[in-house]
Design a protein around this motif. Structure first.
Motif, PDB file in Angstrom:
ATOM      1  N   ASP A 202       0.872  -1.174   0.000  1.00  0.00           N
ATOM      2  CA  ASP A 202       0.000   0.000   0.000  1.00  0.00           C
ATOM      3  C   ASP A 202       0.911   1.227   0.000  1.00  0.00           C
ATOM      4  N   PHE A 203       0.883   1.974  -1.092  1.00  0.00           N
ATOM      5  CA  PHE A 203       1.807   3.093  -1.257  1.00  0.00           C
ATOM      6  C   PHE A 203       1.132   4.417  -0.867  1.00  0.00           C
ATOM      7  N   LEU A 204       1.935   5.268  -0.228  1.00  0.00           N
ATOM      8  CA  LEU A 204       1.471   6.608   0.146  1.00  0.00           C
ATOM      9  C   LEU A 204       1.538   7.510  -1.080  1.00  0.00           C
ATOM     10  N   ILE A 205       0.439   8.208  -1.364  1.00  0.00           N
ATOM     11  CA  ILE A 205       0.430   9.146  -2.491  1.00  0.00           C
ATOM     12  C   ILE A 205       0.098  10.544  -1.958  1.00  0.00           C
ATOM     13  N   THR A 206       0.649  11.565  -2.642  1.00  0.00           N
ATOM     14  CA  THR A 206       0.518  12.956  -2.183  1.00  0.00           C
ATOM     15  C   THR A 206       0.061  13.840  -3.333  1.00  0.00           C
TER      16      THR A 206
ATOM     17  N   ALA B 262       0.026  20.074  -5.918  1.00  0.00           N
ATOM     18  CA  ALA B 262      -0.694  21.289  -6.320  1.00  0.00           C
ATOM     19  C   ALA B 262      -0.006  21.997  -7.481  1.00  0.00           C
ATOM     20  N   LYS B 263       1.328  21.907  -7.565  1.00  0.00           N
ATOM     21  CA  LYS B 263       2.062  22.612  -8.623  1.00  0.00           C
ATOM     22  C   LYS B 263       1.841  21.980  -9.999  1.00  0.00           C
ATOM     23  N   ALA B 264       1.518  20.678 -10.009  1.00  0.00           N
ATOM     24  CA  ALA B 264       1.394  19.976 -11.285  1.00  0.00           C
ATOM     25  C   ALA B 264       0.030  20.179 -11.943  1.00  0.00           C
ATOM     26  N   GLY B 265      -0.904  20.810 -11.265  1.00  0.00           N
ATOM     27  CA  GLY B 265      -2.211  21.056 -11.848  1.00  0.00           C
ATOM     28  C   GLY B 265      -3.284  20.226 -11.181  1.00  0.00           C
ATOM     29  N   ALA B 266      -4.534  20.465 -11.575  1.00  0.00           N
ATOM     30  CA  ALA B 266      -5.687  19.802 -10.954  1.00  0.00           C
ATOM     31  C   ALA B 266      -5.587  18.291 -11.095  1.00  0.00           C
ATOM     32  N   ASP B 267      -5.960  17.618 -10.025  1.00  0.00           N
ATOM     33  CA  ASP B 267      -6.068  16.157  -9.954  1.00  0.00           C
ATOM     34  C   ASP B 267      -4.720  15.444  -9.970  1.00  0.00           C
ATOM     35  N   ALA B 268      -3.606  16.107 -10.115  1.00  0.00           N
ATOM     36  CA  ALA B 268      -2.316  15.434 -10.244  1.00  0.00           C
ATOM     37  C   ALA B 268      -1.729  15.102  -8.876  1.00  0.00           C
ATOM     38  N   PHE B 269      -1.103  13.932  -8.782  1.00  0.00           N
ATOM     39  CA  PHE B 269      -0.408  13.493  -7.580  1.00  0.00           C
ATOM     40  C   PHE B 269       1.040  13.222  -7.953  1.00  0.00           C
TER      41      PHE B 269
ATOM     42  N   GLU C 215      11.430 -16.943 -19.163  1.00  0.00           N
ATOM     43  CA  GLU C 215      11.788 -16.308 -20.435  1.00  0.00           C
ATOM     44  C   GLU C 215      10.682 -15.378 -20.933  1.00  0.00           C
ATOM     45  N   SER C 216       9.447 -15.760 -20.718  1.00  0.00           N
ATOM     46  CA  SER C 216       8.321 -14.922 -21.135  1.00  0.00           C
ATOM     47  C   SER C 216       7.190 -15.111 -20.136  1.00  0.00           C
ATOM     48  N   SER C 217       6.691 -14.017 -19.622  1.00  0.00           N
ATOM     49  CA  SER C 217       5.675 -14.088 -18.573  1.00  0.00           C
ATOM     50  C   SER C 217       4.640 -13.005 -18.775  1.00  0.00           C
ATOM     51  N   ASN C 218       3.517 -13.185 -18.105  1.00  0.00           N
ATOM     52  CA  ASN C 218       2.566 -12.088 -18.023  1.00  0.00           C
ATOM     53  C   ASN C 218       2.641 -11.471 -16.633  1.00  0.00           C
ATOM     54  N   ILE C 219       2.155 -10.250 -16.507  1.00  0.00           N
ATOM     55  CA  ILE C 219       2.073  -9.584 -15.199  1.00  0.00           C
ATOM     56  C   ILE C 219       0.666  -8.983 -15.068  1.00  0.00           C
ATOM     57  N   GLU C 220       0.025  -9.299 -13.973  1.00  0.00           N
ATOM     58  CA  GLU C 220      -1.276  -8.702 -13.694  1.00  0.00           C
ATOM     59  C   GLU C 220      -1.121  -7.695 -12.556  1.00  0.00           C
ATOM     60  N   PHE C 221      -1.628  -6.471 -12.768  1.00  0.00           N
ATOM     61  CA  PHE C 221      -1.589  -5.427 -11.745  1.00  0.00           C
ATOM     62  C   PHE C 221      -2.989  -5.261 -11.152  1.00  0.00           C
ATOM     63  N   ASP C 222      -3.091  -5.450  -9.846  1.00  0.00           N
ATOM     64  CA  ASP C 222      -4.321  -5.136  -9.121  1.00  0.00           C
ATOM     65  C   ASP C 222      -4.101  -3.809  -8.409  1.00  0.00           C
ATOM     66  N   ILE C 223      -5.014  -2.865  -8.630  1.00  0.00           N
ATOM     67  CA  ILE C 223      -4.909  -1.583  -7.930  1.00  0.00           C
ATOM     68  C   ILE C 223      -6.186  -1.360  -7.141  1.00  0.00           C
ATOM     69  N   ALA C 224      -6.054  -0.695  -6.003  1.00  0.00           N
ATOM     70  CA  ALA C 224      -7.216  -0.432  -5.158  1.00  0.00           C
ATOM     71  C   ALA C 224      -6.979   0.834  -4.345  1.00  0.00           C
ATOM     72  N   SER C 225      -8.052   1.522  -4.029  1.00  0.00           N
ATOM     73  CA  SER C 225      -7.996   2.700  -3.165  1.00  0.00           C
ATOM     74  C   SER C 225      -9.406   2.970  -2.654  1.00  0.00           C
TER      75      SER C 225
ATOM     76  N   ARG D 216      -6.972  12.096  -1.123  1.00  0.00           N
ATOM     77  CA  ARG D 216      -6.673  10.658  -1.244  1.00  0.00           C
ATOM     78  C   ARG D 216      -5.199  10.451  -0.948  1.00  0.00           C
ATOM     79  N   ASN D 217      -4.853   9.480  -0.097  1.00  0.00           N
ATOM     80  CA  ASN D 217      -3.458   9.358   0.336  1.00  0.00           C
ATOM     81  C   ASN D 217      -2.888   7.943   0.218  1.00  0.00           C
ATOM     82  N   ASN D 218      -3.666   7.019  -0.405  1.00  0.00           N
ATOM     83  CA  ASN D 218      -3.088   5.675  -0.527  1.00  0.00           C
ATOM     84  C   ASN D 218      -3.459   5.051  -1.877  1.00  0.00           C
ATOM     85  N   LEU D 219      -2.574   4.208  -2.371  1.00  0.00           N
ATOM     86  CA  LEU D 219      -2.818   3.434  -3.583  1.00  0.00           C
ATOM     87  C   LEU D 219      -2.220   2.046  -3.375  1.00  0.00           C
TER      88      LEU D 219
END
Length: 438
Positions: free
Chosen positions: A274-278, A281-288, A301-311, A383-386
């Motif tokens: 669980d990563f902290l996100i910040t 404000a300098k980067a513009g609206a909605d940007a973290f 040698e060859s694989s797939n990767i699945e990313f699960d994201i939640a907040s 919002r502070n976590n991803l």
């Protein structure tokens, strides 16, 4: 064929018609009690070779017999001789058909019935060595543990005849019922209902090729087939059953391969944090602010990767771009995914839509050492976590299910064709299981 079986039957004899005095050939004299004169079509009762009496007059046959009276053949290993030809109709209808009576050396009579070019070989208890009395259940009968479905009920009437038999076939009153289990049928006949004499016969569908071969005829001389016979075997049914078997084997093979791949290349968790996100404000609206994950290694040698994201978004959204970076050559793979969750109450009813969790997949990733560059954005500046979970060698159950569904297309088509064939068959019956066009 005729020469090889002729010796099993007595030679023909002739008698004189008591009406027109023309000679009548008896093809099987020992089994001749009723005969029809081919000149005046009188139905005669034979008392002696010198004495016959008129029973009734019959119509002239509308068709010439395609199976010659007196001809011999061998069907199912039994020598048979054609001794009579009958034209019949269903009482109070326009349905007509033709029957040929054949006799064997020691097994009694059999019938070859032809309707609209479709042939049935019909035999009774005396002819069938493994005959068992059918069990009736009203709309079906059971014969040798096979269910035969009710197809037709009718009262046959003889309108014309040639040849001879040993029973009063023209005057008997019959109530017939046919039950089918293609390519066979069970025929139930109730003779002279007041006496309640019930007989069962077993019919087997014979193709034009089989009839032509049995009687050494040109197939083109046989009546043209119209429609589908009551118990005509269905190639569509055979194709459907074959497709079920083949598809079943294929599905088992696909599932086994799925399990095998899972055993050879098991899933492996690369990131689970669980990563902290910040908010930036300098980067513009909605940007973290972006961040970099710890490094991880892909060993295959060859694989797939699945990313699960939640907040824990609440009436809001969050979107993130994930860049997979190969630390050896700086090759990158990029995916973006958003999550959103909204809920509320409207007109006293609560509602919700969306989810706080999503997943996305990358395929064909080569072995090496990697990290993720993550670029989040959200409509909720607080919002502070991803949460991110990355897994390699993910079981591709979705692909397996899609493959199984594709495999099912062919038997589904075969089923539709088979069902359409059966609907056309049962269009000729008053007892069709296909109700209201189903």
């Amino acid at each position: 064929m005729e020469n090889s079986v002729q010796s099993f039957f007595k030679l023909s004899e002739t008698i004189a018609c008591s009406v027109c005095r023309q000679n009548i050939v008896l093809y099987e004299p020992a089994k001749s009690e009723y005969v029809v004169c081919p000149s005046c079509f009188s139905y005669l009762h034979i008392f002696t070779r010198a004495e016959t009496r008129l029973n009734r007059k019959l119509e002239k046959p509308k068709n010439a017999p395609v199976l010659k009276l007196g001809s011999t053949t061998n069907i199912h290993g039994v020598d048979l001789k054609v001794i009579a030809y009958l034209e019949k109709k269903e009482a109070e209808t326009i349905y007509c058909w033709r029957e040929y009576i054949l006799t064997s050396h020691d097994k009694g009579y059999v019938t070859l019935a032809e309707f609209n070019g479709h042939w049935n070989f019909i035999a009774g208890e005396d002819f069938l060595p493994d005959y068992k009395q059918p069990t009736s259940y009203g709309v079906s009968v059971d014969y040798k543990e096979v269910e035969y479905k009710l197809f037709n009920r009718y009262s046959p009437k003889v309108t014309a005849m040639l040849g001879e038999v040993d029973w009063n076939v023209v005057n008997e009153k019959v109530k017939a019922t046919e039950y089918i289990a293609p390519p066979f049928m069970v025929v139930k006949e109730v003779i002279n209902k007041s006496q309640n004499l019930t007989n069962y016969y077993i019919g087997e569908y014979l193709s034009k090729d089989e009839i032509a071969t049995a009687f050494n005829l040109d197939k083109s001389s046989l009546p043209e087939q119209i429609g589908i016979g009551a118990n005509q075997p269905s190639k569509a049914y055979d194709r459907w059953m074959s497709s079920l078997k083949i598809t079943g084997i294929a599905i088992v093979a696909v599932l086994l391969l799925h399990l095998l791949f899972g055993a050879v290349k098991p899933e492996k968790e690369l990131i689970n944090d669980d990563f902290l996100i910040t908010y930036d404000a300098k980067a513009g609206a909605d940007a973290f602010k972006s961040f970099i994950t710890p490094s991880f290694v892909i060993e295959d040698e060859s694989s797939n990767i699945e990313f699960d994201i939640a907040s824990g978004v609440d009436n809001n959204w969050l979107e993130t771009t994930i860049v997979l970076v190969n630390e050896a050559d700086n090759r990158t793979w990029e995916v973006s995914k958003g999550i959103e969750y909204y809920h509320g109450v409207e007109d006293g009813e609560s509602w919700s839509e969306g989810s706080t969790r999503e997943s996305v997949l990358l395929s064909d990733i080569p072995k090496g050492k990697y990290h993720l560059n993550v670029y989040p954005s959200s409509g909720d500046i607080y919002r502070n976590n991803l949460y991110i979970r990355a897994t390699t060698n993910v079981s591709m159950i979705r692909n397996t299910l899609i493959t199984i569904l594709l495999l099912c297309i062919f038997p589904a088509i075969c089923w539709y064709l088979m069902r359409n064939y059966e609907k056309r068959r049962w269009n000729n019956s008053d007892f069709s299981p296909f109700v209201n066009g189903d």
